[in-house]
Scaffold this motif. Structure first.
Motif, short mmCIF file in Angstrom:
data_model
loop_
_atom_site.label_atom_id
_atom_site.label_comp_id
_atom_site.label_asym_id
_atom_site.label_seq_id
_atom_site.Cartn_x
_atom_site.Cartn_y
_atom_site.Cartn_z
N ALA A 1 3.05 7.88 5.81
CA ALA A 1 2.50 7.49 7.12
C ALA A 1 3.28 8.15 8.25
N THR A 2 4.59 8.24 8.08
CA THR A 2 5.42 8.89 9.09
C THR A 2 5.06 10.37 9.21
N ALA A 3 4.87 11.00 8.03
CA ALA A 3 4.50 12.42 8.02
C ALA A 3 3.12 12.62 8.65
N ALA A 4 2.20 11.71 8.35
CA ALA A 4 0.83 11.83 8.87
C ALA A 4 0.81 11.67 10.38
N GLU A 5 1.69 10.82 10.86
CA GLU A 5 1.74 10.57 12.31
C GLU A 5 2.01 11.88 13.06
N ALA A 6 2.89 12.72 12.46
CA ALA A 6 3.22 14.00 13.08
C ALA A 6 1.98 14.90 13.20
N GLU A 7 1.01 14.63 12.29
CA GLU A 7 -0.23 15.40 12.33
C GLU A 7 -1.32 14.67 13.11
N GLY A 8 -0.94 13.58 13.74
CA GLY A 8 -1.89 12.85 14.58
C GLY A 8 -2.79 11.90 13.82
N ARG A 9 -2.36 11.51 12.61
CA ARG A 9 -3.15 10.56 11.82
C ARG A 9 -2.40 9.25 11.69
N SER A 10 -3.13 8.19 11.91
CA SER A 10 -2.49 6.88 11.95
C SER A 10 -2.86 6.09 10.68
N LEU A 11 -1.87 5.91 9.79
CA LEU A 11 -2.11 5.19 8.54
C LEU A 11 -1.63 3.75 8.68
N GLU A 12 -2.45 2.83 8.21
CA GLU A 12 -2.01 1.44 8.12
C GLU A 12 -1.57 1.17 6.67
N VAL A 13 -0.34 0.70 6.51
CA VAL A 13 0.19 0.48 5.17
C VAL A 13 0.17 -1.01 4.86
N VAL A 14 -0.50 -1.36 3.77
CA VAL A 14 -0.51 -2.76 3.31
C VAL A 14 0.32 -2.85 2.04
N ASP A 15 1.35 -3.66 2.09
CA ASP A 15 2.16 -3.95 0.89
C ASP A 15 1.51 -5.15 0.21
N LEU A 16 0.92 -4.93 -0.94
CA LEU A 16 0.14 -6.00 -1.59
C LEU A 16 1.00 -7.18 -2.03
N ARG A 17 2.21 -6.93 -2.47
CA ARG A 17 3.21 -7.93 -2.89
C ARG A 17 2.75 -8.76 -4.09
N SER A 18 1.56 -9.28 -4.06
CA SER A 18 1.06 -10.09 -5.17
C SER A 18 -0.10 -9.37 -5.85
N LEU A 19 -0.01 -9.21 -7.16
CA LEU A 19 -1.07 -8.51 -7.92
C LEU A 19 -2.01 -9.49 -8.59
N SER A 20 -1.54 -10.71 -8.81
CA SER A 20 -2.42 -11.78 -9.31
C SER A 20 -1.86 -13.11 -8.85
N PRO A 21 -2.54 -13.83 -7.96
CA PRO A 21 -3.79 -13.42 -7.33
C PRO A 21 -3.56 -12.32 -6.28
N LEU A 22 -4.65 -11.60 -5.99
CA LEU A 22 -4.62 -10.60 -4.92
C LEU A 22 -4.93 -11.27 -3.59
N ASP A 23 -4.22 -10.87 -2.56
CA ASP A 23 -4.56 -11.35 -1.20
C ASP A 23 -5.56 -10.37 -0.61
N LEU A 24 -6.82 -10.54 -0.98
CA LEU A 24 -7.85 -9.60 -0.52
C LEU A 24 -8.14 -9.77 0.96
N ASP A 25 -7.96 -10.99 1.48
CA ASP A 25 -8.30 -11.22 2.89
C ASP A 25 -7.51 -10.30 3.82
N THR A 26 -6.21 -10.19 3.57
CA THR A 26 -5.37 -9.33 4.40
C THR A 26 -5.83 -7.88 4.28
N LEU A 27 -6.15 -7.48 3.05
CA LEU A 27 -6.56 -6.10 2.83
C LEU A 27 -7.93 -5.82 3.46
N VAL A 28 -8.85 -6.74 3.28
CA VAL A 28 -10.19 -6.57 3.82
C VAL A 28 -10.15 -6.51 5.35
N ALA A 29 -9.32 -7.35 5.95
CA ALA A 29 -9.20 -7.32 7.42
C ALA A 29 -8.74 -5.95 7.90
N SER A 30 -7.81 -5.37 7.14
CA SER A 30 -7.31 -4.04 7.50
C SER A 30 -8.40 -2.98 7.33
#
Lengths: 326, 390
Positions: free
Chosen positions: A222-251
Motif C-alpha cells: 500500500a505504501t508503494a502504491a501510494e507513491a504511484e497515486g493509488r490508495s489501497l485500503e488494508v483489512v487485517d481479517l484477524r479471525s478466519l472462523s468466524p469471518l467478520d464479513l461486515d467489516t470487509l463488506v463495508a470496505s
C-alpha cells in the motif's frame, strides 16, 4: 503496565503469562515449551515461574498432546497446546477434527472444551520441509473450531488471552516469520473482540484483505502504491472462523474492488470463500471480480525457491493492477 | 505374507495363564495375588447385573432388526468383563468407554434407554457425562485412551491421588478393544500415562476379533505384555469370570488411586455376536470357535456357583428373569416413544459462544423450512374446515 514497543513473540509470552496469573486452571503444554522455553522462545520463563505441573514438556507426540489436553479440559483445565511447527500438526489432525471440534456438539452442549492450540505457521524463514506451511483452511473448514491469527504484538497479546477465555476450542495461528517484528503494545488498551476484522490502513481505490504474515507485506504494498497515486485500503481479517464479513463488506462497498492475499495455496483457500461471500453480498458494488493472491497448488517448495513461491509486494501490486484494469 | 508360527498351535502365540477365580464349570478357585471375599448378596448382585445387561443387549439387537435402531453394537459374551470392572469403580472414578460398554454404563447408573439415542439417531450421545462420571461413547478407535490419560493428569493436578482418603483419591479407566492396541493414539496414551505416572487403568477387552481381523493381525505377543515396554504392569484375566475381573480391576484402580501409576488389564473374552448389527461373522470365523466359547459363558458359571452352593434357588433366578423382562419392556417402550429431534435443533451446541455463521445459517434454514408450512397448514385447515362443514 505501560505502553511499550515489543515483538510478537514476547507479546504472546506476556499474554500467556497474564492468562496463567489470572486463572490457575490455565496450563501450557507442548514439545520443548518448558525448560527450553519453546523453539521460538515464546514460552520462555513460564515453567520457571509457574512450575512443571502448569508448563508441561510433553512426549514428542502431537496427537497425544491434543488428546490429553481434551482430557484435561474435561477435568476443568484450560490447556494451551503448542504445536511446534505448522507441518507437524497433521498427526494431531484426528484429535482436533474428530474430537476437539465435535465433542461439545456430541454432548448436546453439556461439555465445553476450552482448549487453545497455538501454531507457528507460514514460510519465509529458509527452513527445511514441513516448517513453512499454512494449514489454516483445514481448520477453518471444520465446524466447532474457532480460528484466529495475529499480525502485530498488540493483537498477539490480547488474542492469546481472549482465545484462552473462550469456552470453545480456538486455533491460534502465529506468523512465525514475524515473531520478531516490533510494534506498540498498550496492555491497558481496550482490545477489539476476538473475531473482529480491522481496517489496518484506510484507502479508497482497492481493498486488500490479508491476515497473519501477509498483513505487513500488504501494508508495504500500500505504501508503494501510494507513491504511484493509488490508495489501497488494508483489512487485517484477524479471525478466519468466524469471518467478520461486515467489516470487509463495508470496505468493499467503498472501494468497489477486492484482492485477498494469503500464503496458503489459493485453491480452496480462505480467499476462495471470501471471494464467494463478498461477491454474493456486494455484487452490484463490485467493479471487478475478487482476485486472489496466494501460494501455488504445490507442496511447499525447497527454501531457495520460497521467495518465488510466496506472495510478495510485487505480486500484490500486480493483482491490484488487474483489479483496477477492469 | 505368511507369518510363521511362534510356538502356539495353529500359528497362534502360546497363551499365558489367566487370572481366574471362578472356572467355567462354576468352581471357585484361589489365586495367590488376587483374593476376593464375595458375600452371597454380592454374588447374587453380580448375577443380576449380568442377566439384566444381557437382556437389554438382546432387546436392542431386536429393536435394530425391527428398524427402530440404525445400528447396535452387541456386548454379548463380554458381560463379565464389563460388570466385573464397572462394579470395581468408586463414585468419583471416571470412565472413558468405547461404543460397546453398555454393561459399564449400567454400573454407572446410565439408563439403558439413554444409550439407544445414539444408535437410533436422535442424538450423538444423550447422557450427561459429569452426572455419571461416564464419558460419551467414542467411536473413533482408541481416541478415548488419550482423553482418559489427560483426565488422569488433571486428577493429579487436583491433588486427588495418593492422599489416602478413599472418598477423594480418584482413578480413571479407559476401555478399548484388541484392535485398538494397534492405534497410535493408544500407544501415545501409554507413553503419556507412563511418564506422568497417571492414575489410569487401561482396560482392554480382548474379544479376539476386530471386526473380521483376529488377534494375529494385531499382535505377535499377548497384548498385556506390551505394558512392560511402556514401563507399567500388565496382566491377563479371564474376561468371562466376573469375580476375577472384579478383583483384578479393583487392585489396578486402587494402585492408581495410591499414586502408583497405570496398569494394563487384558480381559480375555470373546465377542459372541457380530461386530455390530451390520456385520456378518460367518464370512470370517468358524462356528466351532463360537461353540468352544459358549462353554465359557460368563453367566452360566455364576449361576452354577449360586445354585450348587445354595446361595440362590429357582425363585431367585425366576425373579431376575422377570425383572429382566420388565427392564426390556421399559427399554422397548421408551425407544419407540423417542421423538425425532426438531430439524432446527441441529444448529444447537456447535459452539458455546455465539457464532455468526451458524446463526446466519440457522435463521436461513428456519425461514426456508417455514416456507413449506403454509401449504401443509392450508391443507390441514381445509380438512378441518371440511370436517366442520359436515
Amino acid at each position: 503496565m505501560s505502553p511499550r514497543t515489543t515483538t510478537i513473540a514476547k507479546a504472546v509470552n506476556e499474554g500467556l503469562r497474564r492468562a496463567m496469573e489470572d486463572d490457575p486452571k490455565v496450563l501450557v503444554m507442548g514439545e520443548d515449551v518448558g525448560r527450553l522455553g519453546g523453539v521460538f522462545r515464546v514460552t520462555d520463563g513460564l515453567q520457571k515461574d509457574f512450575g512443571e505441573d502448569r508448563v508441561i514438556d510433553t512426549p514428542l507426540a502431537e496427537s497425544g498432546i491434543i488428546g490429553t489436553a481434551i482430557g484435561l479440559a474435561l477435568r476443568g483445565y484450560r490447556p494451551v497446546c503448542e504445536i511446534q511447527f505448522d507441518g507437524f500438526i497433521y498427526p494431531a489432525y484426528d484429535q482436533i477434527v474428530s474430537q476437539l471440534a465435535k465433542m461439545g456438539y456430541r454432548s448436546g452442549g453439556k461439555l465445553s472444551l476450552p482448549v487453545v492450540v497455538r501454531v507457528p505457521y507460514g514460510g519465509g524463514i529458509g527452513a527445511v520441509e514441513h516448517h513453512s506451511e499454512s494449514p489454516e483452511a483445514y481448520f477453518a473448514h471444520t465446524a466447532g473450531l474457532r480460528v484466529v491469527t495475529c499480525s502485530n504484538p498488540a493483537d498477539a497479546y490480547f488474542m492469546t488471552q481472549q482465545a484462552i477465555r473462550s469456552d470453545d476450542p480456538v486455533m491460534v495461528f502465529e506468523p512465525k516469520r514475524r515473531y520478531w517484528d516490533k510494534g506498540e503494545l498498550d496492555p491497558a488498551a481496550e482490545p477489539l473482540p476476538l473475531h473482529a476484522a480491522r481496517v489496518a490502513r484506510a484507502g479508497t481505490d482497492v481493498t486488500v484483505a490479508a491476515y497473519g504474515p501477509m498483513v505487513r507485506t500488504v501494508i508495504e504494498a500500500a505504501t508503494a502504491a501510494e507513491a504511484e497515486g493509488r490508495s489501497l485500503e488494508v483489512v487485517d481479517l484477524r479471525s478466519l472462523s468466524p469471518l467478520d464479513l461486515d467489516t470487509l463488506v463495508a470496505s468493499v462497498e467503498r472501494t468497489r474492488r477486492l484482492v485477498v492475499v494469503h500464503e496458503a495455496p489459493t485453491f480452496l483457500g480462505l480467499g476462495a470463500e471470501i471471494a464467494a461471500r463478498v461477491t454474493e453480498r456486494c455484487f452490484y458494488h463490485l467493479e471487478a471480480p475478487v482476485l486472489r493472491v496466494g501460494g501455488f497448488h504445490l507442496p511447499y517448495p525447497a527454501s531457495r525457491l520460497e521467495d518465488e513461491y510466496l506472495p510478495d509486494l510485487d505480486r500484490v501490486l500486480d493483482a491490484v493492477d488487474r483489479a483496477l484494469a477492469f | 505374507m505368511t507369518v510363521p508360527a511362534v510356538g502356539g498351535p495353529g500359528g497362534r502365540p502360546p497363551q499365558p495363564p489367566l487370572v481366574q477365580l471362578l472356572t467355567p464349570e462354576g468352581e471357585r478357585v484361589e489365586h495367590p495375588d488376587y483374593s476376593l471375599d464375595v458375600t452371597p448378596d454380592e454374588l447374587r448382585a453380580f448375577y443380576r447385573d449380568l442377566v439384566l445387561v444381557r437382556r437389554v443387549d438382546a432387546e436392542a439387537t431386536a429393536l435394530q432388526r425391527q428398524g427402530e435402531l440404525g445400528l447396535w453394537a452387541s456386548l454379548l459374551g463380554q458381560e463379565a468383563a464389563q460388570v466385573g470392572s464397572g462394579r470395581a469403580l468408586a463414585p468419583q472414578d471416571y470412565v472413558f468407554p468405547t461404543y460397546r460398554e453398555h454393561g459399564v454404563a449400567w454400573c454407572r447408573d446410565v439408563d439403558p434407554v439413554t444409550l439407544l439415542g445414539l444408535y437410533r439417531g436422535v442424538n450423538l450421545g444423550g447422557w450427561d457425562p459429569a452426572e455419571h462420571n461416564f464419558h460419551l461413547y467414542t467411536i473413533v478407535i482408541g481416541s478415548q485412551t488419550l482423553h482418559a490419560t489427560g483426565y488422569a493428569m488433571g486428577v493429579q493436578r487436583d491433588g486427588a491421588v495418593g492422599t489416602g482418603d478413599p472418598a477423594r483419591d480418584t482413578a480413571v479407566i479407559a476401555y478399548f478393544g484388541d484392535g485398538a492396541t494397534s492405534q497410535g493414539d493408544v500407544n501415545e496414551a501409554f507413553v503419556f500415562a507412563s511418564v506422568n505416572n497417571a492414575p489410569v487403568v487401561f482396560f482392554c477387552q480382548n474379544n479376539q476379533w476386530a471386526i473380521s481381523e483376529p488377534n494375529e493381525r494385531q499382535t505377535r505377543v499377548p497384548l498385556y505384555q506390551r505394558a512392560a515396554g511402556f514401563g507399567f504392569p500388565g496382566l491377563r484375566v479371564d474376561g468371562n469370570d466376573v469375580l476375577a475381573v472384579h478383583a483384578v480391576t479393583k487392585a489396578a484402580l486402587d494402585r492408581a488411586r495410591r499414586g502408583e501409576g497405570p496398569t494394563f488389564v487384558e480381559a480375555f473374552t470373546y465377542r459372541m455376536g457380530a461386530h455390530t448389527t451390520s456385520d456378518d461373522p460367518t464370512r470370517y470365523r468358524i462356528e466351532a470357535e463360537v461353540e468352544e466359547w459358549k462353554l465359557k459363558d460368563p453367566i452360566a458359571r455364576v449361576k452354577a456357583l449360586l445354585a450348587r452352593t445354595g446361595q440362590a434357588g429357582e425363585e431367585f433366578f425366576a425373579e431376575v428373569e422377570a425383572e429382566a423382562d420388565r427392564l426390556a419392556g421399559h427399554v422397548r417402550g421408551a425407544c419407540l416413544a423417542m421423538p425425532d429431534p426438531e430439524p432446527v435443533s441441529m444448529f444447537d451446541h456447535a459452539y458455546r459462544d455465539p457464532h455468526p455463521l451458524v446463526e446466519e445459517e440457522r435463521a436461513w434454514f428456519a425461514e426456508y423450512h417455514a416456507g413449506f408450512e403454509p401449504a401443509g397448514l392450508e391443507q390441514a385447515g381445509a380438512v378441518a374446515a371440511g370436517e366442520a362443514r359436515r
